[in-house]
Design a protein around this motif. Structure first.
Motif, PDB file in Angstrom:
ATOM      1  N   GLY A 181      -4.901 -20.775 -14.806  1.00  0.00           N
ATOM      2  CA  GLY A 181      -5.187 -19.462 -14.230  1.00  0.00           C
ATOM      3  C   GLY A 181      -3.989 -18.856 -13.506  1.00  0.00           C
ATOM      4  N   THR A 182      -2.792 -19.241 -13.934  1.00  0.00           N
ATOM      5  CA  THR A 182      -1.589 -18.784 -13.233  1.00  0.00           C
ATOM      6  C   THR A 182      -0.821 -17.779 -14.079  1.00  0.00           C
ATOM      7  N   LEU A 183      -0.486 -16.666 -13.460  1.00  0.00           N
ATOM      8  CA  LEU A 183       0.239 -15.602 -14.150  1.00  0.00           C
ATOM      9  C   LEU A 183       1.583 -15.379 -13.466  1.00  0.00           C
ATOM     10  N   PHE A 184       2.670 -15.529 -14.244  1.00  0.00           N
ATOM     11  CA  PHE A 184       3.994 -15.111 -13.770  1.00  0.00           C
ATOM     12  C   PHE A 184       4.206 -13.715 -14.351  1.00  0.00           C
ATOM     13  N   SER A 185       4.209 -12.713 -13.475  1.00  0.00           N
ATOM     14  CA  SER A 185       4.016 -11.353 -13.970  1.00  0.00           C
ATOM     15  C   SER A 185       5.263 -10.476 -13.966  1.00  0.00           C
ATOM     16  N   GLY A 186       6.387 -11.003 -13.468  1.00  0.00           N
ATOM     17  CA  GLY A 186       7.575 -10.159 -13.417  1.00  0.00           C
ATOM     18  C   GLY A 186       7.299  -8.880 -12.641  1.00  0.00           C
ATOM     19  N   ASP A 187       7.811  -7.741 -13.136  1.00  0.00           N
ATOM     20  CA  ASP A 187       7.586  -6.475 -12.441  1.00  0.00           C
ATOM     21  C   ASP A 187       6.424  -5.692 -13.030  1.00  0.00           C
ATOM     22  N   ALA A 188       5.663  -6.307 -13.954  1.00  0.00           N
ATOM     23  CA  ALA A 188       4.472  -5.622 -14.480  1.00  0.00           C
ATOM     24  C   ALA A 188       3.465  -5.429 -13.352  1.00  0.00           C
ATOM     25  N   ILE A 189       3.332  -6.466 -12.507  1.00  0.00           N
ATOM     26  CA  ILE A 189       2.502  -6.313 -11.304  1.00  0.00           C
ATOM     27  C   ILE A 189       3.031  -7.236 -10.220  1.00  0.00           C
ATOM     28  N   VAL A 221      -1.331 -15.027  -8.990  1.00  0.00           N
ATOM     29  CA  VAL A 221      -0.290 -14.218  -9.614  1.00  0.00           C
ATOM     30  C   VAL A 221       1.010 -14.407  -8.832  1.00  0.00           C
ATOM     31  N   HIS A 222       2.044 -14.853  -9.553  1.00  0.00           N
ATOM     32  CA  HIS A 222       3.377 -14.960  -8.974  1.00  0.00           C
ATOM     33  C   HIS A 222       4.200 -13.805  -9.535  1.00  0.00           C
ATOM     34  N   GLY A 223       4.426 -12.794  -8.705  1.00  0.00           N
ATOM     35  CA  GLY A 223       5.081 -11.574  -9.176  1.00  0.00           C
ATOM     36  C   GLY A 223       6.597 -11.652  -9.122  1.00  0.00           C
ATOM     37  N   GLY A 224       7.223 -10.598  -9.610  1.00  0.00           N
ATOM     38  CA  GLY A 224       8.676 -10.509  -9.623  1.00  0.00           C
ATOM     39  C   GLY A 224       9.269 -10.216  -8.251  1.00  0.00           C
ATOM     40  N   HIS A 225       8.443  -9.693  -7.352  1.00  0.00           N
ATOM     41  CA  HIS A 225       8.875  -9.423  -5.981  1.00  0.00           C
ATOM     42  C   HIS A 225       7.687  -9.722  -5.063  1.00  0.00           C
ATOM     43  N   GLY A 226       7.972  -9.972  -3.803  1.00  0.00           N
ATOM     44  CA  GLY A 226       6.918 -10.073  -2.791  1.00  0.00           C
ATOM     45  C   GLY A 226       6.088 -11.333  -2.889  1.00  0.00           C
ATOM     46  N   PRO A 227       5.024 -11.371  -2.069  1.00  0.00           N
ATOM     47  CA  PRO A 227       4.200 -12.582  -1.998  1.00  0.00           C
ATOM     48  C   PRO A 227       3.295 -12.753  -3.219  1.00  0.00           C
ATOM     49  N   SER A 228       2.894 -13.983  -3.472  1.00  0.00           N
ATOM     50  CA  SER A 228       1.918 -14.250  -4.526  1.00  0.00           C
ATOM     51  C   SER A 228       0.538 -13.837  -4.028  1.00  0.00           C
ATOM     52  N   PHE A 229      -0.379 -13.652  -4.959  1.00  0.00           N
ATOM     53  CA  PHE A 229      -1.711 -13.174  -4.578  1.00  0.00           C
ATOM     54  C   PHE A 229      -2.757 -13.651  -5.567  1.00  0.00           C
ATOM     55  N   GLY A 230      -4.014 -13.424  -5.214  1.00  0.00           N
ATOM     56  CA  GLY A 230      -5.126 -13.895  -6.032  1.00  0.00           C
ATOM     57  C   GLY A 230      -5.730 -12.793  -6.882  1.00  0.00           C
ATOM     58  N   ARG A 231      -6.852 -13.133  -7.507  1.00  0.00           N
ATOM     59  CA  ARG A 231      -7.437 -12.219  -8.486  1.00  0.00           C
ATOM     60  C   ARG A 231      -7.937 -10.911  -7.867  1.00  0.00           C
ATOM     61  N   GLU A 232      -8.573 -11.032  -6.679  1.00  0.00           N
ATOM     62  CA  GLU A 232      -9.110  -9.834  -6.037  1.00  0.00           C
ATOM     63  C   GLU A 232      -7.996  -8.816  -5.767  1.00  0.00           C
ATOM     64  N   ARG A 233      -6.912  -9.347  -5.186  1.00  0.00           N
ATOM     65  CA  ARG A 233      -5.781  -8.463  -4.869  1.00  0.00           C
ATOM     66  C   ARG A 233      -5.167  -7.897  -6.154  1.00  0.00           C
ATOM     67  N   MET A 234      -5.141  -8.746  -7.181  1.00  0.00           N
ATOM     68  CA  MET A 234      -4.600  -8.290  -8.467  1.00  0.00           C
ATOM     69  C   MET A 234      -5.393  -7.079  -8.971  1.00  0.00           C
ATOM     70  N   ARG A 235      -6.716  -7.220  -8.907  1.00  0.00           N
ATOM     71  CA  ARG A 235      -7.562  -6.132  -9.412  1.00  0.00           C
ATOM     72  C   ARG A 235      -7.419  -4.881  -8.540  1.00  0.00           C
ATOM     73  N   GLN A 236      -7.291  -5.119  -7.232  1.00  0.00           N
ATOM     74  CA  GLN A 236      -7.116  -3.994  -6.306  1.00  0.00           C
ATOM     75  C   GLN A 236      -5.805  -3.230  -6.615  1.00  0.00           C
ATOM     76  N   ILE A 237      -4.739  -3.979  -6.875  1.00  0.00           N
ATOM     77  CA  ILE A 237      -3.450  -3.328  -7.174  1.00  0.00           C
ATOM     78  C   ILE A 237      -3.556  -2.510  -8.467  1.00  0.00           C
ATOM     79  N   THR A 238      -4.232  -3.067  -9.471  1.00  0.00           N
ATOM     80  CA  THR A 238      -4.368  -2.315 -10.723  1.00  0.00           C
ATOM     81  C   THR A 238      -5.204  -1.049 -10.491  1.00  0.00           C
ATOM     82  N   ARG A 239      -6.274  -1.188  -9.682  1.00  0.00           N
ATOM     83  CA  ARG A 239      -7.121  -0.013  -9.390  1.00  0.00           C
ATOM     84  C   ARG A 239      -6.324   1.058  -8.669  1.00  0.00           C
ATOM     85  N   GLU A 240      -5.565   0.609  -7.653  1.00  0.00           N
ATOM     86  CA  GLU A 240      -4.781   1.578  -6.875  1.00  0.00           C
ATOM     87  C   GLU A 240      -3.776   2.301  -7.770  1.00  0.00           C
ATOM     88  N   TYR A 241      -3.166   1.553  -8.658  1.00  0.00           N
ATOM     89  CA  TYR A 241      -2.185   2.177  -9.558  1.00  0.00           C
ATOM     90  C   TYR A 241      -2.869   3.206 -10.453  1.00  0.00           C
TER      91      TYR A 241
END
Ligand SMILES: [Zn+2]
Ligand SMILES: [Zn+2]
Length: 254
Positions: A181-189, A221-241
């Motif tokens: 369940g681990t995503l290395f997402s670069g700058d996609a998110i 989610v281990h992103g290209g910048h900033g702190p890692s985060f979980g699924r809820e935050r991931m979904r929130q970021i996509t919604r906000e975008y």
């Protein structure tokens, strides 16, 4: 430039898990300070986004007791931006998506100073005495492997699927370990201001990628910048975008 102090340590290492370390470059301007992920496997180690390339990551890792000369290692650039891919030249095996691969080719080596024409120096310390931004070039390091949607990267321990998530750049990819369940997402998110107005960005395409990310069964989610985060935050970021893009009079979403 010469007034800047020499950094005692260019890379900072943080242990994230039994097979995962994070390296960062604290003296790189925060806009360009990307996450460098070192993922160990039984058969293959991955360095996901080896950073700016201003100082030797390999030497820094060796000082931490990680001798990459003894291990099979694949460097993967999640996309072609220099804050992620500048260090690719230190690795013999180099992978990137074909749509960003030209960034590594460097027909002529890029002068870093020319890449930051309107910015202050993007560092707050020097990697070594006498280092100069004007003299620094980003070395060519053409890809030895191209990663496309659906390709797999096996480390012996983790099995990653390549997801093509364009928008930030045409060749942005993520590596998804479905079993873990681990995503290395670069700058996609990542957990910060997402950039969709860069020269090769495409906000429409980015929105499609965001819809796709929102549906991923990722726990971490281990992103290209900033702190890692979980699924809820991931979904929130996509919604906000996606919500930001829908606002009238705000076509770019910001
Ligand atoms: Zn980028
Ligand atoms: Zn970046």
């Amino acid at each position: 430039m010469s007034a800047l102090p020499v950094a005692e340590k260019w890379f900072e290492r943080r242990t994230v898990g039994p097979d995962l370390d994070l390296y960062v470059e604290p003296h790189v301007h925060q806009w360009f300070r990307a996450n460098i992920w070192y993922c160990r496997g039984r058969e293959l180690d991955l360095v996901i986004d080896p950073g700016m390339g201003l100082a030797s990551l390999r030497a820094a890792m060796a000082r931490e007791g990680v001798d990459l000369d003894d291990r099979p290692v694949l460097a993967i650039a999640t996309h072609g931006h220099i804050d992620h891919a500048g260090g690719m030249h230190e690795f013999a095996r180099r992978a990137i998506h074909p749509d960003d691969a030209a960034a590594l080719d460097g027909a002529a080596d890029h002068h870093l100073a020319a890449m930051f024409p309107e910015m202050d120096v993007p560092v707050t310390a020097l990697p070594e005495p006498g280092w100069s931004l004007d003299a620094f070039t980003c070395k060519a390091a053409p890809a030895t492997r191209l990663l496309r949607e659906g390709d797999r990267v096996e480390t012996g321990g983790r099995s990653f699927t390549v997801l093509h998530l364009p928008g930030h750049s045409p060749g942005s990819i993520a590596l998804f370990d479905e079993a873990g369940g681990t995503l290395f997402s670069g700058d996609a998110i990542y957990d910060g201001e997402l950039l969709d107005e860069l020269p090769r960005s495409d906000p429409e395409v980015y929105a499609s990628s965001m819809h796709r990310i929102a549906d991923l069964a990722a726990g971490t989610v281990h992103g290209g910048h900033g702190p890692s985060f979980g699924r809820e935050r991931m979904r929130q970021i996509t919604r906000e975008y996606l919500d930001g893009r829908r606002k009238p009079g705000c076509p770019g979403g910001h």
